[in-house]
Motif scaffolding. Structure first.
Motif, PDB file in Angstrom:
ATOM      1  N   THR A 108     -59.068  36.517  -3.274  1.00 51.07           N
ATOM      2  CA  THR A 108     -58.769  35.303  -4.180  1.00 51.07           C
ATOM      3  C   THR A 108     -58.753  35.576  -5.546  1.00 51.07           C
ATOM      4  OG1 THR A 108     -60.841  34.733  -3.807  1.00 51.07           O
ATOM      5  CG2 THR A 108     -59.097  33.414  -2.400  1.00 51.07           C
TER       6      THR A 108
ATOM      7  N   ILE B  60     -56.687  40.316  -5.769  1.00 52.17           N
ATOM      8  CA  ILE B  60     -55.083  40.382  -5.387  1.00 52.17           C
ATOM      9  C   ILE B  60     -54.571  39.203  -5.965  1.00 52.17           C
ATOM     10  CG2 ILE B  60     -53.719  40.784  -3.582  1.00 52.17           C
ATOM     11  CD1 ILE B  60     -55.849  42.261  -2.091  1.00 52.17           C
ATOM     12  N   ASP B  61     -55.115  37.972  -5.519  1.00 52.99           N
ATOM     13  CA  ASP B  61     -54.281  36.650  -5.964  1.00 52.99           C
ATOM     14  C   ASP B  61     -53.962  36.828  -7.380  1.00 52.99           C
ATOM     15  OD1 ASP B  61     -53.214  35.676  -3.552  1.00 52.99           O
ATOM     16  OD2 ASP B  61     -54.508  33.754  -3.851  1.00 52.99           O
TER      17      ASP B  61
ATOM     18  N   ILE C 129     -51.368  38.807  -8.457  1.00 52.37           N
ATOM     19  CA  ILE C 129     -50.000  38.298  -8.259  1.00 52.37           C
ATOM     20  C   ILE C 129     -50.106  36.962  -9.237  1.00 52.37           C
ATOM     21  CG2 ILE C 129     -48.832  36.786  -6.506  1.00 52.37           C
ATOM     22  CD1 ILE C 129     -49.465  39.623  -5.415  1.00 52.37           C
ATOM     23  N   ASP C 130     -50.993  36.241  -9.303  1.00 58.72           N
ATOM     24  CA  ASP C 130     -50.918  35.208 -10.488  1.00 58.72           C
ATOM     25  C   ASP C 130     -50.527  35.750 -11.848  1.00 58.72           C
ATOM     26  OD1 ASP C 130     -51.279  33.542  -8.352  1.00 58.72           O
ATOM     27  OD2 ASP C 130     -53.249  32.871  -9.009  1.00 58.72           O
TER      28      ASP C 130
ATOM     29  N   LYS D   1     -13.829  21.642 -49.086  1.00 56.80           N
ATOM     30  CA  LYS D   1     -13.465  20.248 -48.708  1.00 56.80           C
ATOM     31  C   LYS D   1     -13.212  19.528 -50.282  1.00 56.80           C
ATOM     32  CE  LYS D   1     -16.516  16.646 -47.943  1.00 56.80           C
ATOM     33  NZ  LYS D   1     -18.046  16.246 -47.368  1.00 56.80           N
TER      34      LYS D   1
ATOM     35  N   GLN E 186      -9.626  18.810 -51.320  1.00 58.08           N
ATOM     36  CA  GLN E 186      -8.934  17.736 -50.635  1.00 58.08           C
ATOM     37  C   GLN E 186      -9.641  16.463 -51.227  1.00 58.08           C
ATOM     38  OE1 GLN E 186      -7.401  17.634 -46.950  1.00 58.08           O
ATOM     39  NE2 GLN E 186      -7.129  19.835 -47.288  1.00 58.08           N
ATOM     40  N   GLY E 187      -9.466  16.476 -52.807  1.00 59.02           N
ATOM     41  CA  GLY E 187     -10.125  15.185 -53.266  1.00 59.02           C
ATOM     42  C   GLY E 187      -9.458  13.809 -53.227  1.00 59.02           C
ATOM     43  N   GLY E 188      -8.372  14.059 -52.445  1.00 57.40           N
ATOM     44  CA  GLY E 188      -7.539  12.534 -52.345  1.00 57.40           C
ATOM     45  C   GLY E 188      -6.817  12.332 -53.678  1.00 57.40           C
ATOM     46  N   LYS E 189      -6.749  13.466 -54.495  1.00 60.15           N
ATOM     47  CA  LYS E 189      -5.858  13.287 -55.808  1.00 60.15           C
ATOM     48  C   LYS E 189      -4.542  13.993 -55.585  1.00 60.15           C
ATOM     49  CE  LYS E 189      -9.797  13.187 -58.889  1.00 60.15           C
ATOM     50  NZ  LYS E 189     -10.772  14.177 -59.677  1.00 60.15           N
ATOM     51  N   VAL E 190      -3.687  13.103 -55.635  1.00 62.46           N
ATOM     52  CA  VAL E 190      -2.153  13.444 -55.252  1.00 62.46           C
ATOM     53  C   VAL E 190      -1.680  14.720 -56.168  1.00 62.46           C
ATOM     54  CG1 VAL E 190      -0.070  12.849 -54.958  1.00 62.46           C
ATOM     55  CG2 VAL E 190      -1.609  11.222 -54.524  1.00 62.46           C
ATOM     56  N   GLN E 191      -2.396  14.459 -57.510  1.00 60.75           N
ATOM     57  CA  GLN E 191      -1.720  15.593 -58.367  1.00 60.75           C
ATOM     58  C   GLN E 191      -2.509  16.991 -58.084  1.00 60.75           C
ATOM     59  OE1 GLN E 191      -3.234  12.410 -60.956  1.00 60.75           O
ATOM     60  NE2 GLN E 191      -1.524  12.532 -62.258  1.00 60.75           N
TER      61      GLN E 191
ATOM     62  N   TYR F 282      -3.261  18.261 -55.261  1.00 65.61           N
ATOM     63  CA  TYR F 282      -2.471  18.477 -54.154  1.00 65.61           C
ATOM     64  C   TYR F 282      -1.149  19.251 -54.807  1.00 65.61           C
ATOM     65  CZ  TYR F 282      -5.187  15.630 -51.209  1.00 65.61           C
ATOM     66  OH  TYR F 282      -6.178  14.902 -50.448  1.00 65.61           O
TER      67      TYR F 282
ATOM     68  N   ALA G 273      -0.562  20.286 -57.516  1.00 67.95           N
ATOM     69  CA  ALA G 273      -0.810  21.520 -58.362  1.00 67.95           C
ATOM     70  C   ALA G 273      -1.287  22.636 -57.369  1.00 67.95           C
ATOM     71  CB  ALA G 273      -2.348  21.466 -59.248  1.00 67.95           C
TER      72      ALA G 273
ATOM     73  N   PHE H 267       1.703  23.895 -55.789  1.00 68.99           N
ATOM     74  CA  PHE H 267       2.622  24.571 -56.797  1.00 68.99           C
ATOM     75  C   PHE H 267       2.063  26.346 -56.902  1.00 68.99           C
ATOM     76  CE2 PHE H 267       3.421  26.379 -61.270  1.00 68.99           C
ATOM     77  CZ  PHE H 267       4.765  26.241 -60.974  1.00 68.99           C
TER      78      PHE H 267
ATOM     79  N   ILE I 100       3.209  15.578 -64.254  1.00 71.94           N
ATOM     80  CA  ILE I 100       3.005  15.309 -62.924  1.00 71.94           C
ATOM     81  C   ILE I 100       1.507  15.471 -62.765  1.00 71.94           C
ATOM     82  CG2 ILE I 100       3.231  15.856 -60.502  1.00 71.94           C
ATOM     83  CD1 ILE I 100       6.184  16.542 -61.281  1.00 71.94           C
ATOM     84  N   ILE I 101       0.993  16.730 -63.254  1.00 73.33           N
ATOM     85  CA  ILE I 101      -0.565  16.874 -62.869  1.00 73.33           C
ATOM     86  C   ILE I 101      -1.554  16.205 -63.634  1.00 73.33           C
ATOM     87  CG2 ILE I 101      -2.254  18.825 -62.816  1.00 73.33           C
ATOM     88  CD1 ILE I 101       0.151  20.619 -62.177  1.00 73.33           C
TER      89      ILE I 101
ATOM     90  N   ASN J  42      -7.259   6.695 -53.674  1.00 75.60           N
ATOM     91  CA  ASN J  42      -7.952   8.163 -53.090  1.00 75.60           C
ATOM     92  C   ASN J  42      -7.999   7.947 -51.517  1.00 75.60           C
ATOM     93  OD1 ASN J  42      -9.905   6.647 -53.483  1.00 75.60           O
ATOM     94  ND2 ASN J  42     -11.218   8.450 -54.575  1.00 75.60           N
TER      95      ASN J  42
ATOM     96  N   LEU K 183      -6.851   9.213 -49.258  1.00 74.24           N
ATOM     97  CA  LEU K 183      -6.573  10.331 -48.590  1.00 74.24           C
ATOM     98  C   LEU K 183      -7.628  11.432 -48.592  1.00 74.24           C
ATOM     99  CD1 LEU K 183      -3.130  11.535 -49.244  1.00 74.24           C
ATOM    100  CD2 LEU K 183      -3.924  10.925 -46.902  1.00 74.24           C
ATOM    101  N   LYS K 184      -8.747  11.269 -49.334  1.00 74.71           N
ATOM    102  CA  LYS K 184      -9.870  11.928 -49.410  1.00 74.71           C
ATOM    103  C   LYS K 184     -10.688  12.126 -48.393  1.00 74.71           C
ATOM    104  CE  LYS K 184     -14.020  12.219 -52.465  1.00 74.71           C
ATOM    105  NZ  LYS K 184     -14.884  11.546 -53.130  1.00 74.71           N
TER     106      LYS K 184
ATOM    107  N   LYS L 217     -45.296  30.357  -4.185  1.00 78.20           N
ATOM    108  CA  LYS L 217     -45.834  31.939  -3.956  1.00 78.20           C
ATOM    109  C   LYS L 217     -45.014  32.445  -2.678  1.00 78.20           C
ATOM    110  CE  LYS L 217     -50.180  33.947  -3.920  1.00 78.20           C
ATOM    111  NZ  LYS L 217     -51.769  33.446  -3.574  1.00 78.20           N
TER     112      LYS L 217
ATOM    113  N   THR M 162     -51.132  38.056   0.419  1.00 78.56           N
ATOM    114  CA  THR M 162     -51.836  36.808   0.009  1.00 78.56           C
ATOM    115  C   THR M 162     -50.959  35.691   0.121  1.00 78.56           C
ATOM    116  OG1 THR M 162     -51.383  37.617  -2.180  1.00 78.56           O
ATOM    117  CG2 THR M 162     -53.536  38.072  -1.445  1.00 78.56           C
TER     118      THR M 162
END
Lengths: 712, 100, 576
Positions: free
Chosen positions: A637, A640-641, A644-645, A685, A688-693, A695, A697, A700, B21-22, B96, B98-99, C178, C299
């Motif tokens: 116990t 050996i056990d 094993i344990d 991110k 993508q400020g939500g400002k069309v201009q 975008y 630019a 372009f 435009i910008i 804005n 679309l932001k 076991k 065992t």
């Protein structure tokens, strides 16, 4: 070369074989019937047992008369077989010793049944007791009849079982159970030797049939230190080892040194059982076994037997000297006498040893039953007088010849037989044994001074001791005053009552058999007894045997017979006189005997404790094994056990480790890529400020880049 | 006179339009910037077709663009009006949704 | 007609019944045990039919056509281009090696089912798992295809795991895990050996078809088989046409081995410093030694036994351990007989160690069930010793010991169950003088204790004595085992007498006493159901002890072939 299979052809059954089987099976039948009987029919069980053994003894007597000095019977059938090995057979081998044993066992068994009806009356285990007596008788008869060493071993173990069951008859007594256990285990030690012996014979000859073994043994040869039998060969010492190993079995069963410790304890069983099993029959099985395998024993093995036998005879006699328990004295005496018998076998006095076996069976059974009668009478007395004392303790006895005259006579006769007084049976057989031993010593030592003389010398010393302890017992039990009554000043009107007639019947038959004239027409000369002249010592068939050895022995024994008689009678007289002097009634010893505790000096303690063998075994064998077994439990116990344990835990840790690696490294890579992308997303991110201009630019700028990419 | 100067003018006009435009916050101004960009393209069309006397593809295209610009301005102004109605403003920074 | 499928029926009947039980609604829970009992009894009947039709004159072992009730159906055949084919078959059949095991398992399973009568929780799960176990055990004994054997061997673990883990004692989770892991650990070794064998052995008949020597569907004659084997040895067959097989009977024939393969018997390949065949023998041995179990791989057994419910202990000791011994014989010994001589010494030594170590541990055990579990270790040591001897009487004794131990240990665990059910306690010292309250129970206990300690008249004696004679004889016949091993092993007999008699002394004799308060009406003597279980076992143990020829005649021819095969290789080893 002999093919073992040719020696194992089935042999026809004759009428006698069937009678033998009947004798064998009747007690078994008795056991089965009693087992089936309802518990209320306890009385009937005794009748069943008695009836069966009576018929068995009548048939055995018939067989003895019909078959005495005949050719013998050997019937055999095939039992089973292994692969292509020679078949395993089982059968009945009946020769003169077997015939005699048959009669002795059945008759004594019957008498013990008879005696027990009175002795065990009112016992709670009455039915069980008679059942087990039947089982024992069956097993014992099996040993006697079997023609095969393995079959002998089978019944050998079965008598061990019945002995176990009968010793533990009063299974509420701790001491009885322990004694039974001890008997079985000590016997097992011997049996292991027996098995090894069987294994040696088996590996050489591939059969264990006695007759076949003899033929094959004779055909085997010795070359260059090898023992060769057919295709099999082993080194020479195994030839002697085979004999010694078989003898180990006999050592267990016949309580020989160093395995004699179980027999005194076995006295915990009912006294008739002690008479039947532990005095007359079962313990003699070892001697009988030696007789059966006598032709297979080499000289060295026989010498070993002789030494052990003589040492046991001496040790047993010493141990008998200082006992206080009436049955213990007889038990040690039995050990001592069994030592004699095996010494006889060892010195080649085959016939004398068997002779002593038979005479001893009767007078020792008589002694034990007489002791039983005394115990029975004292129990009865204790019950009526309402006092409690140990009915087996000789300190509580004394002067019993007045109350139990019949028992006294039976006891006296058998005591004289045991001591070996002329005109009694013991004288004849013991003389034959001692002259045999003396002749053997002469032959082995070639008449020079050698240790071989110790064997007969120990035998002679034992004669003195035997006379000493038996006369002591006789004096302490039957002469002087009834000590327990004197000490407790019991009213005069309660007296020890005589025993019932059934007991007396049994005692008288056994006592009659202790007289010398039953065994020999000339009760002074053993060589003229019908018994010895009829029994022929079988030739030893071991290879490398000097053919004249046995003849020389016989001649020498006849030659020295007169001297031996004179010496032994002289020894008896010395022993008897010394005993009378020390233990005489009104002597110092007898007067103080009631209050005597144990023993008074070292030698007496040695005797009282049976050479301290129990203590030695307990300290050096039993305790270490117990400790070892507990340690091994811990090993199992905790180590050996644990390993094993631990291994399992290691695996779990490994699992956690890999889990960590999985989480942090493998998963980490995945997470990192996600994180990276996320960061990049965060960075982009803001575009993508939500400002069309913005975008526009970016678009372009993108177009510009695209254009530039196309242009370049 | 080489066409180069027309292209420079058109490029300048495009850049001004783009800048408008910008940078402008007002959606109307952005729309005006778009007109400038379109007209920069018109100048290019016409300038490229100046030396080709057989076909008048450039001129036609310029005319087509002018018509389209008028339509586009109408639609654009309509959208701006709608935006103003919805957001109460024409400032592009405030619109804005679309932001991300 | 039905006769041809008896073996499949005996295997699949409980498996189907397990499914049926699983689909019956839980409200019919009273019916489950009757279904299980019915199936087990039906199996006993089938086994009797098998026995009546069994012809002991055929040896089987290494000749496929000598197996009886043989069913041989192709299972799968995968073509792996240059490697050749891998094929497995559904082959079941009986010979002298497994007939006795089949008889033993149906009897023990029936007893185990009756012993399960008092299961009161989750009956549906219990009985379907029990039936599953039943089918897997029989499948294991009957399959002659290694893959099939392995499948059933592994499959046995699953129900056993749940049966111990769900219906067991206090430490059941520990014990079941076991047990499971231990056995699985061993299975891995068997798996490796199985794969190695599959890579090395061809099915000559199927190869003949692939190589175009015979038309598909035609009977392959012996000449063709020999022709295939000769060209195999000469290396004339293209690898693509080789049909690798799992058939255990083909594996016994050296001619079926591909030259130069891992297991080739001519040119030994060395792997890890050990010759390939011998290494595989060792792997198989370790795998099955765990099942037997052999010290120091034992065992799991005391824990599993102590925690398992009574019927499961009965089945575990009665049948499951024997799969270890049987598997060793069928695979390691028969397929790699050269390993027996090489490792015989080691196996004999482990057997002797198991005998002594198990017995001493039993002597030191305080728990009755644990004591009997250790006595199992000790008695199974005799099986290993007998097998390692390689002699006819030793091997016969080993097989006899397996059957005998199956019967006796089953009864012993039942006996423990009886007292545990009534006293709720198994500690030996907490009882005394039981004979006063339960005399009949005591009688049965004493009978089985003596049967187990090898009293003549009971089966254990015949088995043990011939194992001892055989192992002693081994030094003369084949030189596998030295003589001293027998002498040490015989000492085990003393210890077994000691622990049994000591237990009788402490528990059953003396004055009545229990440590835990048990009311009188609880500590009743045996009831009818317990008689029904115990009496047949007494009779079986007695019959086998008095008439050994019944069992021996059944196995003799097979054992003779078995020992001959081992002996031939033994001679070769002795010569080298």
């Amino acid at each position: 070369m002999i093919n073992p299979a040719d020696l194992l052809e089935p042999l026809a059954w004759s009428q006698s074989t069937i009678l033998c089987l009947l004798v064998l099976l009747l007690p078994l039948f008795s056991f089965i019937v009693i087992a089936i009987l309802p518990n209320t029919q306890a009385k009937a069980s005794a009748w069943v047992g008695m009836f069966m053994t009576l018929i068995a003894s009548i048939i055995s007597v018939h067989l003895l008369i019909a078959g005495w000095q005949g050719a013998g019977i050997h019937s055999r059938v095939e039992w089973f077989s292994f692969g292509h090995l020679p078949p395993f057979t089982v059968g009945v081998l009946l020769n003169d010793p077997a015939l005699l044993m048959l009669v002795v066992v059945t008759v004594i068994s019957f008498l013990v049944h008879l005696f027990s009806t009175a002795y065990m009356a009112g016992d709670a285990g009455y039915k069980k007791y008679f059942g087990f007596l039947g089982l024992f008788t069956f097993s014992m008869l099996g040993i006697i009849l079997a023609d095969n060493v393995l079959v002998i071993f089978i019944f050998w173990e079965l008598v061990g079982l019945s002995s176990y069951l009968l010793i533990s008859h009063w299974n509420h007594k701790e001491s009885a159970i322990k004694a039974a256990k001890k008997a079985f285990i000590v016997n097992r030690v011997g049996d292991v030797g027996f098995i090894i012996g069987l294994a040696i014979l088996w590996s050489q000859f591939n059969t264990l049939d006695l007759e076949a073994l003899k033929v094959l043994m004779q055909a085997s040869t010795i070359e260059n230190g090898q023992w060769i039998a057919g295709a099999h060969s082993v080194s020479l010492p195994w030839l002697t080892a085979a004999g010694i190993c078989l003898f180990l079995g006999a050592m267990g069963k016949s309580a020989q040194f160093p395995l004699q410790v179980w027999l005194p304890d076995a006295m915990e069983g009912p006294t008739p059982v002690s008479a039947l099993i532990h005095a007359a029959t079962m313990v003699a099985a070892g001697v009988y076994l030696m007789a059966r395998v006598f032709p297979l024993m080499s000289i060295d093995a026989l010498t070993f037997v002789a030494i052990i036998g003589s040492v046991t005879a001496f040790m047993g006699a010493i141990a008998a000297l200082a006992q206080h328990d009436i049955k213990k004295v007889l038990a040690f005496s039995t050990i001592s006498q069994l030592g004699y018998m095996l010494m006889g076998m060892g010195v080649g006095a085959y016939d004398a040893a068997l002779f002593h076996l038979f005479t001893h069976a009767f007078f020792k059974a008589c002694l034990f039953l007489s002791a039983g009668a005394i115990i029975h009478a004292l129990h009865d007395y204790a019950h009526r007088a309402d006092i409690h004392f140990d009915a087996q303790d000789m300190r509580n006895m004394g002067g019993l010849r007045k109350y139990l005259p019949f028992t006294f006579i039976a006891y006296l006769v058998s005591t004289l037989a045991l001591i070996g007084i002329p005109f009694f049976s013991g004288y004849l057989s013991k003389d034959a044994l001692l002259s045999g031993a003396y002749a053997w010593a002469d032959l082995m030592s070639e008449r020079t001074l050698s240790w071989h003389y110790l064997v007969p010398d120990l035998g002679f010393i034992t004669v003195v001791l035997t006379a000493l302890y038996m006369v002591r017992q006789l004096l302490l039990v039957f002469f002087g005053d009834f000590r327990i009554a004197d000490e407790r000043s019991i009213e005069a009107n309660i007296k020890v009552k005589d025993v019932p007639w059934v007991m007396k019947t049994a005692l008288s038959i056994l006592a009659l058999m202790s007289f010398g004239f039953i065994w020999s027409l000339n009760p002074l000369n053993h060589s003229l007894s019908w018994f010895l002249s009829a029994l022929k010592t079988p030739t030893i068939l071991v290879p490398g045997m000097n053919g004249n050895w046995q003849n020389n022995l016989v001649e020498l024994a006849e030659h020295n017979h007169m001297q031996v008689t004179v010496i032994s009678v002289f020894m008896i007289v010395i022993g008897g006189l010394v005993a009378w002097f020390i233990y005489r009634p009104k002597g110092k010893y007898a007067i103080n005997y009631f209050s005597r505790q144990g023993a008074s000096n070292v030698w007496q303690w040695l005797s009282f404790n049976n050479w301290y063998l129990d203590e030695i075994y307990n300290d050096f064998i039993i305790q270490p094994i117990e400790v070892l077994s507990q340690k091994l439990q811990l090993l199992d116990t905790k180590v050996i056990d644990n390993f094993i344990d631990k291994f399992a835990i290691f695996n779990i840790i490994l699992g956690h480790l890999t889990a960590w690696v999985d989480r942090n490294i493998v998963d980490g890579l995945v997470n990192f890529s996600v994180y990276f992308v996320g960061r990049v997303g965060l960075m982009t991110k803001s575009m993508q400020g939500g400002k069309v201009q913005s975008y526009i630019a970016l678009a372009f700028v993108g177009i510009l880049i695209f254009i530039f990419w196309i242009i370049w | 006179m080489s066409s180069e100067y027309y292209f420079i003018l058109a490029a300048a006009l495009f850049c001004i339009g783009l800048a408008v435009i910008i940078t402008k916050k007002n959606a109307v101004m952005v729309l005006m910037g778009v007109e400038l960009v379109l007209n920069a393209a018109n100048i290019n069309f016409v300038a490229v077709n100046k030396n080709n006397l057989v076909s008048l593809d450039g001129q036609f295209f310029a005319l087509f663009v002018i018509v389209m610009a008028a339509a586009e301005a109408a639609v654009g102004l309509a959208i701006i009006l709608k935006l103003f109605k919805y957001y109460k403003t024409t400032e592009l920074d405030k619109i804005n949704q679309l932001k991300g | 007609m039905l006769n041809n499928y008896l073996l499949s029926i005996i295997i699949f009947l409980p498996l189907i019944a397990a499914l049926v039980v699983a689909f019956i609604p839980g409200k019919f829970k009273g019916a489950f045990k009757y279904i299980a009992l019915g199936i087990a009894s039906l199996q006993v009947l089938i086994a009797i039919v098998l026995l009546s039709g069994y012809d002991a004159s055929y040896a089987g072992v290494n000749h496929l056509n000598e197996f009886q009730f043989l069913e041989n159906v192709p299972w799968f055949d995968i073509h792996l281009s240059s490697f050749g084919h891998i094929s497995a078959d559904y082959i079941v059949g009986v010979d002298g090696l497994n007939m006795s095991m089949v008889l033993l398992s149906v009897v023990v399973m029936l007893i185990g089912t009756i012993a399960s009568w008092n299961i009161k929780t989750r009956e549906k799960g219990y009985f379907s798992l029990l039936l599953l176990l039943n089918g897997a055990i029989l499948g294991c004994f009957l399959s002659l295809d290694f893959l099939l054997f392995y499948l059933f061997f592994e499959f046995m673990l699953l129900p056993m795991y749940f049966l111990i883990g769900l219906w067991g004692g206090v430490r059941r989770e520990y014990a079941s895990i076991k047990f499971f892991l231990y056995t699985l650990f061993g299975s891995i070794f068997i798996l490796i050996a199985m794969i190695a064998l599959n890579l090395s052995v061809v099915d000559p008949a199927a190869t003949a078809v692939e190589a175009g020597l015979v038309q598909e569907g035609q009977v392959v004659s012996n000449e063709i088989v020999e022709q295939v084997q000769q060209s195999l040895a000469a290396g004339q067959l293209s690898r693509e046409n080789l049909v690798h097989t799992f058939n255990m009977v083909y594996m016994t024939d050296p001619a079926n081995y591909i030259p130069g393969s891992i297991m080739d018997y001519k040119v030994m390949k060395v792997i890890l410093g050990q010759e390939g065949r011998l290494l595989m023998f060792l792997l198989l041995f370790i795998g099955f030694a765990i099942k037997i179990p052999v010290v120091p791989l034992h065992t799991w057994l005391p824990d599993a036994h102590v925690e398992a419910p009574t019927p499961i202990s009965v089945i575990l000791a009665g049948v499951l351990l024997k799969i270890g011994g049987y598997g060793l014989m069928r695979t390691a010994f028969m397929i790699i007989p050269d390993g027996v001589g090489y490792y015989g010494w080691m196996m004999g030594l482990l057997g002797v160690i198991s005998i002594i170590y198990g017995a001493l541990n039993a002597l030191g055990s305080k728990d009755l069930k644990k004591m009997i579990a250790y006595s199992s270790v000790s008695h199974m040591g005799f099986v290993l010793l007998g097998l390692a001897s390689g002699t006819t009487e030793g091997v016969s004794g080993a097989v006899y010991q397996m059957v005998s131990h199956g019967v006796i240990s089953a009864a012993l665990f039942l006996i423990v169950g009886v007292i545990y059910e009534r006293g709720h306690d198994r500690i030996i010292q907490n009882y005394s003088g039981l004979i006063n309250k339960m005399p009949r129970y005591t009688i049965f206990t004493v009978i089985f204790f003596f049967a187990s300690l090898g009293l003549p008249g009971f089966s254990g004696f015949i088995a043990e004595i011939f194992v001892l004679l055989g192992s002693f004889n081994s030094s003369v016949v084949n030189g596998f085992l030295p003589k001293w091993m027998t002498i040490i092993a015989a000492l085990g007999l003393i210890f077994s007498a000691a622990y049994y008699l000591w237990t009788i002394q402490r528990m059953f004799f003396g004055k009545f006493f229990t440590k835990i308060e048990v009311s009188n009406d609880e500590l009743t003597d045996l009831n009818t159901r317990e008689y029904v279980m115990l009496v047949p076992l007494v009779i079986l143990a007695l019959l086998m002890g008095v008439f050994p020829s019944f069992l021996l005649d059944m196995i003799n021819n097979s054992i003779a072939v078995f020992t001959d095969v081992i002996g031939q290789y033994g001679d070769i080893i002795q010569q080298n």
